[in-house]
Design a protein around this motif. Structure first.
Motif, PDB file in Angstrom:
ATOM      1  N   ALA A 115      49.280  33.477  38.012  1.00 58.05           N
ATOM      2  CA  ALA A 115      48.839  33.895  39.355  1.00 58.05           C
ATOM      3  C   ALA A 115      47.706  34.931  39.254  1.00 58.05           C
ATOM      4  O   ALA A 115      46.702  34.841  39.970  1.00 58.05           O
ATOM      5  N   GLU A 145      43.770  34.335  40.551  1.00 57.23           N
ATOM      6  CA  GLU A 145      43.093  35.228  41.510  1.00 57.23           C
ATOM      7  C   GLU A 145      41.825  35.828  40.887  1.00 57.23           C
ATOM      8  O   GLU A 145      40.758  35.860  41.506  1.00 57.23           O
ATOM      9  N   THR A 146      41.947  36.295  39.643  1.00 60.71           N
ATOM     10  CA  THR A 146      40.817  36.961  38.984  1.00 60.71           C
ATOM     11  C   THR A 146      39.684  35.982  38.722  1.00 60.71           C
ATOM     12  O   THR A 146      38.506  36.299  38.958  1.00 60.71           O
ATOM     13  N   LYS A 153      38.952  33.277  40.336  1.00 57.02           N
ATOM     14  CA  LYS A 153      38.292  32.924  41.594  1.00 57.02           C
ATOM     15  C   LYS A 153      37.266  34.006  41.996  1.00 57.02           C
ATOM     16  O   LYS A 153      36.147  33.707  42.405  1.00 57.02           O
ATOM     17  N   ILE A 154      37.660  35.267  41.828  1.00 60.55           N
ATOM     18  CA  ILE A 154      36.768  36.383  42.203  1.00 60.55           C
ATOM     19  C   ILE A 154      35.542  36.416  41.287  1.00 60.55           C
ATOM     20  O   ILE A 154      34.409  36.567  41.742  1.00 60.55           O
ATOM     21  N   SER A 191      38.841  44.298  41.842  1.00 67.07           N
ATOM     22  CA  SER A 191      39.102  44.526  43.270  1.00 67.07           C
ATOM     23  C   SER A 191      37.807  44.926  43.989  1.00 67.07           C
ATOM     24  O   SER A 191      37.561  44.512  45.124  1.00 67.07           O
ATOM     25  N   ALA A 224      35.746  41.902  44.496  1.00 65.16           N
ATOM     26  CA  ALA A 224      36.357  41.080  45.552  1.00 65.16           C
ATOM     27  C   ALA A 224      35.957  41.619  46.924  1.00 65.16           C
ATOM     28  O   ALA A 224      35.591  40.851  47.824  1.00 65.16           O
ATOM     29  N   SER A 272      42.242  40.460  47.051  1.00 70.44           N
ATOM     30  CA  SER A 272      42.598  40.685  45.639  1.00 70.44           C
ATOM     31  C   SER A 272      43.958  41.378  45.555  1.00 70.44           C
ATOM     32  O   SER A 272      44.089  42.407  44.895  1.00 70.44           O
ATOM     33  N   ASN A 279      45.371  42.006  41.869  1.00 74.09           N
ATOM     34  CA  ASN A 279      44.618  43.033  41.121  1.00 74.09           C
ATOM     35  C   ASN A 279      44.861  44.418  41.713  1.00 74.09           C
ATOM     36  O   ASN A 279      45.008  45.393  40.974  1.00 74.09           O
TER      37      ASN A 279
END
Ligand SMILES: NC(=O)C1=CN([C@@H]2O[C@H](COP(=O)(O)OP(=O)(O)OC[C@H]3O[C@@H](n4cnc5c(N)ncnc54)[C@H](OP(=O)(O)O)[C@@H]3O)[C@@H](O)[C@H]2O)C=CC1
Ligand SMILES: CC(C)(CO)C(=O)C(=O)O
Length: 293
Positions: A209, A213-214, A216-217, A267, A270, A277, A280
């Motif tokens: 997960a 997320e990371t 994608k950013i 963050s 983002a 985020s 993060n």
């Protein structure tokens, strides 16, 4: 090393004296004890070196050390007066922009490394993993002349240090950041070695997960897509299975961690991209609370 003269710059004179007596480097297969190393404290660096445009200054302090007071000391030391090249080896992000602003007249190079080293005490370093140093001009496309980089590469090889040049360090920094943003906070929060992270089903879900997320950013911020990044992350855990991550070691030792420049940095990106985020943000808060406890 490799035909080049090397000197070490320390925080204080006591550390420089210890280095001048010789350093001890533990390798996996043997212990090698080097001879005395020319060394001086940052305040006394001028007495040791007469900097020239042919010199390379390698910056191996942690992100938290790179504050305004340190930048001023580095300026006052005169080390960068002769337009010497500055090579920065920090994990995380934000440092290159700060160095660009502080030293506009010096050629700047970013580096990432998969080499591993652990300081045991002032004169004793343990080599914890063989890797590669990747370096290149910062910002991208700013080099007028690639000869200095090629000379450094040759010197490193002659000294037995594996290295490669990159003309896209921004991407290399992001790729390394993606690895550190998953392994470092989770190992620090759970107090486990890198290998244990990928062995437990629930932890692997948390890793996946945070990785998603990371990634994608960072993709939104210009990182090149790499369909293998999850497999590479698992590979790093396997290759460094017995390591305690630098963040876990910092937490255990009560030192400031690099969380603000790793997950905190993500963050920030983002927010600039208008992306959420939450993971993060959460690991940044969790690691900070561990460092304070
Ligand atoms: N170690 C590793 O295997 C790897 C490290 N990195 C990155 O490299 C960077 C450095 O890490 P690492 O070598 O492990 O960190 P360490 O904390 O072991 O070393 C940092 C050194 O910087 C010195 N320092 C700090 N402030 C000053 C100052 N004002 N003047 C002179 N010296 C100073 C410290 O001195 P003092 O002892 O007095 O505090 C210390 O010796 C980090 O960003 C890390 O993420 C990246 C990949 C691998
Ligand atoms: C790759 C990894 C996670 C190896 O321990 C690292 O760079 C660190 O600990 O900071």
């Amino acid at each position: 090393a490799g035909g080049a003269s090397v000197a070490m710059i320390t925080r204080g004179e006591k550390q420089a004296i210890a280095l001048r007596d010789g350093i001890c480097l533990d390798k996996a297969d043997r212990q090698s004890i080097s001879g005395p190393v020319p060394a001086a404290s940052l305040d006394q660096a001028g007495s040791l070196l007469q900097p020239s445009a042919r010199d390379w200054i390698w910056l191996t302090v942690k992100q938290a050390h790179l504050n305004d007071a340190f930048m001023d000391k580095l300026k006052d030391s005169g080390l960068l007066a002769g337009e010497a090249s500055l090579l920065a080896l920090q994990n995380g992000i934000g440092h290159m922009e700060r160095l660009e602003a502080a030293f506009p007249g010096n050629p700047l190079y970013a580096a990432v490394t998969t080499e591993g080293a652990l300081r045991v005490n002032e004169r004793h370093v343990r080599y914890t993993g063989h890797g590669v140093i990747t370096f290149g001009k910062w910002p991208k496309g700013a080099e007028k002349d690639r000869n200095p980089q090629k000379m450094l590469l040759k010197t490193l090889y002659a000294a037995g240090i594996e290295a490669e040049l990159s003309n896209d360090m921004g991407n290399r920094v992001y790729e390394k950041l993606l690895m550190n943003a998953v392994i470092n906070p989770l190992t620090a929060i759970y107090g486990i070695r890198n290998g244990a992270l990928a062995e437990d089903g629930r932890l692997k879900e948390e890793m996946a997960a945070l990785h998603a997320e990371t990634e994608k950013i960072l993709l939104a911020s210009g990182m090149k897509a790499d369909s293998n990044s999850w497999q590479r992350l698992l590979q790093v855990c396997k290759q460094t299975a017995e390591n305690e991550s630098s963040m876990l070691r910092d937490v255990k030792a009560g030192r400031t961690t690099e969380i603000d420049w790793i997950n905190g940095g993500i963050s920030l990106i983002a927010r600039r991209q208008g992306l959420p985020s939450p993971l993060n943000d959460a690991v940044t808060t969790a690691v900070k609370s561990l460092s304070m406890s």
